[in-house]
Write a protein that holds these residues in place. Structure first.
Motif, short mmCIF file in Angstrom:
data_model
loop_
_atom_site.label_atom_id
_atom_site.label_comp_id
_atom_site.label_asym_id
_atom_site.label_seq_id
_atom_site.Cartn_x
_atom_site.Cartn_y
_atom_site.Cartn_z
N TYR A 83 67.85 5.78 -20.61
CA TYR A 83 67.63 5.59 -19.18
C TYR A 83 68.37 6.62 -18.33
N ALA A 84 69.43 7.21 -18.87
CA ALA A 84 70.17 8.18 -18.08
C ALA A 84 69.31 9.37 -17.68
N SER A 85 68.36 9.74 -18.53
CA SER A 85 67.49 10.88 -18.24
C SER A 85 66.04 10.44 -18.06
N PHE A 86 65.83 9.14 -17.92
CA PHE A 86 64.47 8.60 -17.85
C PHE A 86 63.67 9.23 -16.71
N GLY A 87 64.26 9.27 -15.51
CA GLY A 87 63.54 9.81 -14.36
C GLY A 87 63.21 11.27 -14.51
N ARG A 88 64.15 12.05 -15.02
CA ARG A 88 63.90 13.49 -15.16
C ARG A 88 62.88 13.78 -16.25
N ILE A 89 62.96 13.03 -17.35
CA ILE A 89 61.97 13.20 -18.42
C ILE A 89 60.57 12.89 -17.90
N ALA A 90 60.45 11.73 -17.22
CA ALA A 90 59.15 11.36 -16.67
C ALA A 90 58.70 12.35 -15.62
N GLY A 91 59.62 12.84 -14.82
CA GLY A 91 59.27 13.79 -13.77
C GLY A 91 58.78 15.11 -14.32
N VAL A 92 59.47 15.64 -15.33
CA VAL A 92 59.06 16.91 -15.93
C VAL A 92 57.67 16.78 -16.57
N ALA A 93 57.48 15.71 -17.35
CA ALA A 93 56.19 15.51 -18.01
C ALA A 93 55.06 15.32 -17.00
N SER A 94 55.32 14.53 -15.95
CA SER A 94 54.30 14.29 -14.93
C SER A 94 53.98 15.56 -14.15
N THR A 95 54.99 16.39 -13.90
CA THR A 95 54.74 17.65 -13.20
C THR A 95 53.85 18.56 -14.03
N ILE A 96 54.11 18.65 -15.32
CA ILE A 96 53.27 19.47 -16.20
C ILE A 96 51.84 18.93 -16.20
N ALA A 97 51.71 17.59 -16.28
CA ALA A 97 50.38 16.99 -16.27
C ALA A 97 49.66 17.26 -14.95
N GLY A 98 50.40 17.22 -13.84
CA GLY A 98 49.79 17.51 -12.54
C GLY A 98 49.32 18.94 -12.43
N LEU A 99 50.09 19.88 -12.96
CA LEU A 99 49.68 21.29 -12.94
C LEU A 99 48.42 21.51 -13.78
N VAL A 100 48.36 20.82 -14.92
CA VAL A 100 47.15 20.92 -15.75
C VAL A 100 45.95 20.34 -15.01
N GLN A 101 46.18 19.26 -14.27
CA GLN A 101 45.09 18.61 -13.53
C GLN A 101 44.45 19.55 -12.52
N LEU A 102 45.22 20.47 -11.96
CA LEU A 102 44.71 21.39 -10.95
C LEU A 102 43.61 22.30 -11.49
N THR A 103 43.55 22.46 -12.81
CA THR A 103 42.50 23.31 -13.39
C THR A 103 41.14 22.62 -13.38
N GLN A 104 41.11 21.34 -13.01
CA GLN A 104 39.85 20.60 -13.01
C GLN A 104 38.83 21.23 -12.06
N THR A 105 39.29 21.75 -10.93
CA THR A 105 38.38 22.33 -9.94
C THR A 105 37.56 23.47 -10.55
N ALA A 106 38.23 24.37 -11.26
CA ALA A 106 37.52 25.50 -11.87
C ALA A 106 36.58 25.02 -12.97
N LEU A 107 36.98 23.99 -13.71
CA LEU A 107 36.14 23.49 -14.80
C LEU A 107 34.86 22.88 -14.25
N VAL A 108 34.98 22.06 -13.21
CA VAL A 108 33.79 21.45 -12.62
C VAL A 108 32.90 22.51 -12.00
N ALA A 109 33.49 23.53 -11.39
CA ALA A 109 32.70 24.62 -10.82
C ALA A 109 31.88 25.31 -11.91
N ALA A 110 32.47 25.47 -13.09
CA ALA A 110 31.74 26.09 -14.20
C ALA A 110 30.59 25.21 -14.67
N VAL A 111 30.79 23.89 -14.65
CA VAL A 111 29.73 22.96 -15.06
C VAL A 111 28.57 23.00 -14.08
#
Length: 552
Positions: A378-406
Motif C-alpha cells: 500500500y505504500a506505493s499503491f497509488g504511484r503504481i496504479a498511477g504509472v500503469a494508468s498513465t501508460i494505459a491512457g497514452l496507449v488509448q490516445l492512439t485509438q483516433t488514428a486506428l479508427v481513422a484507418a478503419v
C-alpha cells in the motif's frame, strides 16, 4: 489508533447525510464519459461538426470519445498526488471546477469547432475521478458495514454511466439540444462544488476502533493437532517486491505484465465504447434495428452491477479474485467472449455482448488493483496504479488514428477485420499466468516428492496461505522495517505471524469501478471486512479519527 489522536464524534444522522451527498456526487458526475454511445446521437442531432463530410464527422466524433476515455486514465497520477497532499475537500473542488468548465465549453462551443469539444470532453473525463475519489472515504463512517457502503458507491458509479442516456431522452421528449443540456449539466458541477466546500473534510476519515476479527462458527474451531489446517494456496512468488523502492517495482516482471494487462483491456474497452454506434450501423443495415440495439446497450451498460452482484452472491467473483493467475485467465477469456460476439451479426449475440461487457470491465479493474495492492504494498499503491494508468491512457490516445484507418475509404482494415485482430490480441495475456501455473505445478510435484512445501525464501509453507497474492508477516521484507513506527509492540488485533495480507473482494471492486488512485495508501491501518492489516506509511497519519459506529 495512535496514542494522543483525538476522536471526532459524528452522529448517525450526520453520517447518513454525508454519505447521501457522496452518493449523489458519484451518481451524477463520475462515469458519464463512458456513456458515449448514448451521447453520440444527441450530438449528431444537435448539428455538431455539421459542415464536415460524413467521414470527417465520424473521425471527429471518435476523437472526442477517445479524449474523454483517455483522460479518465491519464489523470490518476496527479489525482493521487493531490488527494494525498491536499485532502478530499481540495480534490473535490478541483474536480467540480473542471466539470463546470468542461460542460460550459461543450455546450457553448461552435458547431464547427474541431478542437473545443475534444478539450471539453477530456475535462469531463478527468473531472469524474477527482469527484469520485474523495467520496470513498465516507465508507469509513460505517464500521462493520463499510463493505456495504462501498457497494452502494460502486452501484452509483455504474448507474452514472447512464447520465447521457438521460440526455437522449430529454432530446427526444423536450427537444433539448447540446447547448441546453451541457449548460444545465454545469449546474451539477456547481452543486458538487458547493457541497464539497461545505461538507468534505480536509483530511480523510478513519475509524478509531476497527471491527474485531470474526470468530469461526461454533464447531469449526481448531481443536488440536488433528484439526484441519488452513487451505493452502499457491506460494506468493512476488513477496520480494512488497514495499520495495518504486523503481525496483516498476522494473519488475509482475509490473510489466499487469501494465500490459491493463493497457490491452482498457484499449479494447475504450474502442468498443467509442465505436459501438458505427459498428452496429455497419453490421446491421436495418436502421431501425440498429437504433434499437444501441438503445439496448445504453440501458444495459448502467445496469452492469446487476450481473456483477450475481457473481458476488454466488461466490464466483470471490473465488476467482482470490486466485490472481486464475483471475487473469478468466478476465481475458471474458474479454475474448465479448470480442468474439462482435463478429456475430445477430441480435441475441449482441445482447449477450452487452451483458458480458460491463461485467468483464469491472473484473479487469478489480483484478488489476487487487493484484497491485497485494503484490507491491500500500505504500506505493497509488504511484503504481498511477504509472500503469498513465501508460494505459497514452496507449488509448492512439485509438483516433486506428479508427481513422478503419473508416478511410478503400482501406483493407474494416470493422470485421479490426474486431478479429482485437479478438486475438488478448491471447498474449495468457503467457504469464499459464507460465506461473506450469512452474508451480512442477515445484509442487517436486516438493511433494520431498515431503516439504517450500516457498521462494526457503521456509516451510505448510501453515501459511496467500490469498490474492498477499504476503505473510514473515515473508521476505526488510526485517528492520517490520515494526517501524510501532516500537516493536504489536498493535492490538494484529493478525499473528503467518497470517495473510489480502484485499477483500468488496474493496477490490471499489477500486475496479473507478480505476482508483492512491486512496488506500492514506491509512496507517487498512481495515477490510474481516481482518486488520498494518501498513507502514511513508508520511505521518493526518486522518480524521471518527468514533466507531458501534459506539453511537
Amino acid at each position: 489508533m495512535d496514542e494522543g489522536q483525538p476522536v471526532v464524534e459524528i452522529t448517525l444522522g450526520r453520517r447518513y447525510f454525508l454519505f447521501a451527498i457522496a452518493c449523489s456526487h458519484v451518481l451524477m458526475a463520475t462515469g458519464e464519459c463512458y456513456g458515449w454511445t448514448a451521447l453520440r446521437p444527441v450530438l449528431l442531432d444537435s448539428g455538431l461538426f455539421k459542415d464536415s463530410t460524413a467521414i470527417e464527422r465520424a473521425q471527429l466524433m471518435n476523437a472526442v470519445a477517445t479524449m474523454g476515455i483517455a483522460a479518465n486514465a491519464l489523470c490518476k497520477l496527479p489525482l493521487g498526488y493531490v488527494l494525498d497532499r491536499y485532502g478530499p475537500r481540495v480534490t473535490s473542488v478541483i474536480g467540480a471546477l473542471i466539470m463546470i468548465t468542461g460542460s460550459l465549453l461543450f455546450g457553448l462551443c461552435d458547431d464547427n469547432d474541431h478542437y473545443t469539444p475534444k478539450y471539453a470532453y477530456f475535462m469531463l473525463g478527468m473531472a469524474g475521478p477527482f469527484l469520485q475519489m474523495p467520496c470513498f472515504q465516507f465508507s469509513e463512517l460505517f464500521g462493520h458495514r463499510k463493505a456495504t457502503a462501498m457497494a452502494y458507491l460502486i452501484t452509483c458509479f455504474e448507474l452514472s454511466t447512464g447520465m447521457f442516456w438521460i440526455f437522449g431522452e430529454l432530446d427526444i421528449i423536450f427537444g433539448l439540444k447540446r447547448k441546453e443540456l451541457f449548460v444545465g449539466y454545469a449546474f451539477v458541477g456547481v452543486y458538487c462544488l458547493i457541497t464539497g466546500i461545505m461538507f468534505w473534510p480536509d483530511a480523510p476519515f478513519r475509524q478509531s476502533h476497527p471491527p474485531p476479527p470474526q470468530k469461526p462458527p461454533a464447531g469449526q474451531e481448531n481443536k488440536g493437532p488433528g484439526a484441519p489446517g488452513p487451505v493452502r494456496a499457491p506460494v506468493n512468488r512476488n513477496a520480494h517486491l512488497m514495499d520495495k523502492p518504486l523503481l525496483t517495482q516498476v522494473c519488475s516482471v509482475p509490473f510489466a505484465y499487469v501494465t500490459i494487462f491493463l493497457c490491452v483491456h482498457i484499449f479494447r474497452q475504450g474502442f468498443l465504447l467509442g465505436t459501438l454506434g458505427p459498428q452496429v450501423e455497419y453490421f446491421f443495415t436495418d436502421a431501425a434495428l440498429a437504433n434499437k440495439l444501441k438503445d439496448s446497450f445504453n440501458i444495459i451498460l448502467p445496469l452492469g452491477f446487476l450481473p456483477m452482484m450475481f457473481c458476488t452472491a454466488s461466490g464466483f467473483a470471490g473465488y476467482v479474485l482470490n486466485r490472481p493467475n486464475l483471475a487473469f485467465i478468466v478476465v481475458t477469456l471474458m474479454s475474448m467472449v465479448y470480442g468474439g460476439l462482435l463478429l456475430v451479426p445477430n441480435v441475441v449475440a449482441f445482447i449477450v455482448l452487452f451483458v458480458v461487457f460491463p461485467v468483464a470491465r469491472q473484473f479487469v479493474f478489480s483484478t488489476f488493483f487487487s493484484f497491485s495492492a497485494n503484490t507491491f504494498g500500500y505504500a506505493s499503491f497509488g504511484r503504481i496504479a498511477g504509472v500503469a494508468s498513465t501508460i494505459a491512457g497514452l496507449v488509448q490516445l492512439t485509438q483516433t488514428a486506428l479508427v481513422a484507418a478503419v473508416e478511410e475509404p478503400g482501406s483493407w482494415l474494416n470493422w470485421y477485420r479490426i474486431d478479429l485482430i482485437f479478438l486475438l490480441l488478448p491471447m498474449i495475456l495468457f503467457i504469464y499466468p499459464v507460465t506461473i501455473y506450469v512452474i508451480e505445478y512442477y515445484e509442487a510435484k517436486k516438493s511433494s516428492e520431498d515431503g516439504v512445501f517450500i516457498s521462494e525464501d526457503g521456509t516451510d509453507q505448510d501453515d501459511q496461505s496467500y490469498p490474492l497474492m498477499g504476503r505473510s508477516d514473515n515473508s521476505r521484507r526488510s526485517d528492520d522495517r517490520a515494526d517501524e513506527g510501532r516500537g516493536g509492540v504489536p498493535i492490538e488485533g494484529d493478525s499473528p505471524a503467518g497470517a495473510p495480507i489480502s484485499m477483500s473482494y468488496a474493496e477490490a471492486s471499489s477500486y475496479g469501478s473507478h480505476s482508483a488512485s492512491s486512496f488506500a495508501a492514506l491509512y496507517s491501518k487498512y481495515v477490510t471486512e474481516d481482518i486488520k492489516v498494518p501498513v507502514h506509511p511513508v508520511t505521518p497519519d493526518h486522518s480524521i479519527h471518527v468514533s466507531s459506529l458501534d459506539q453511537e
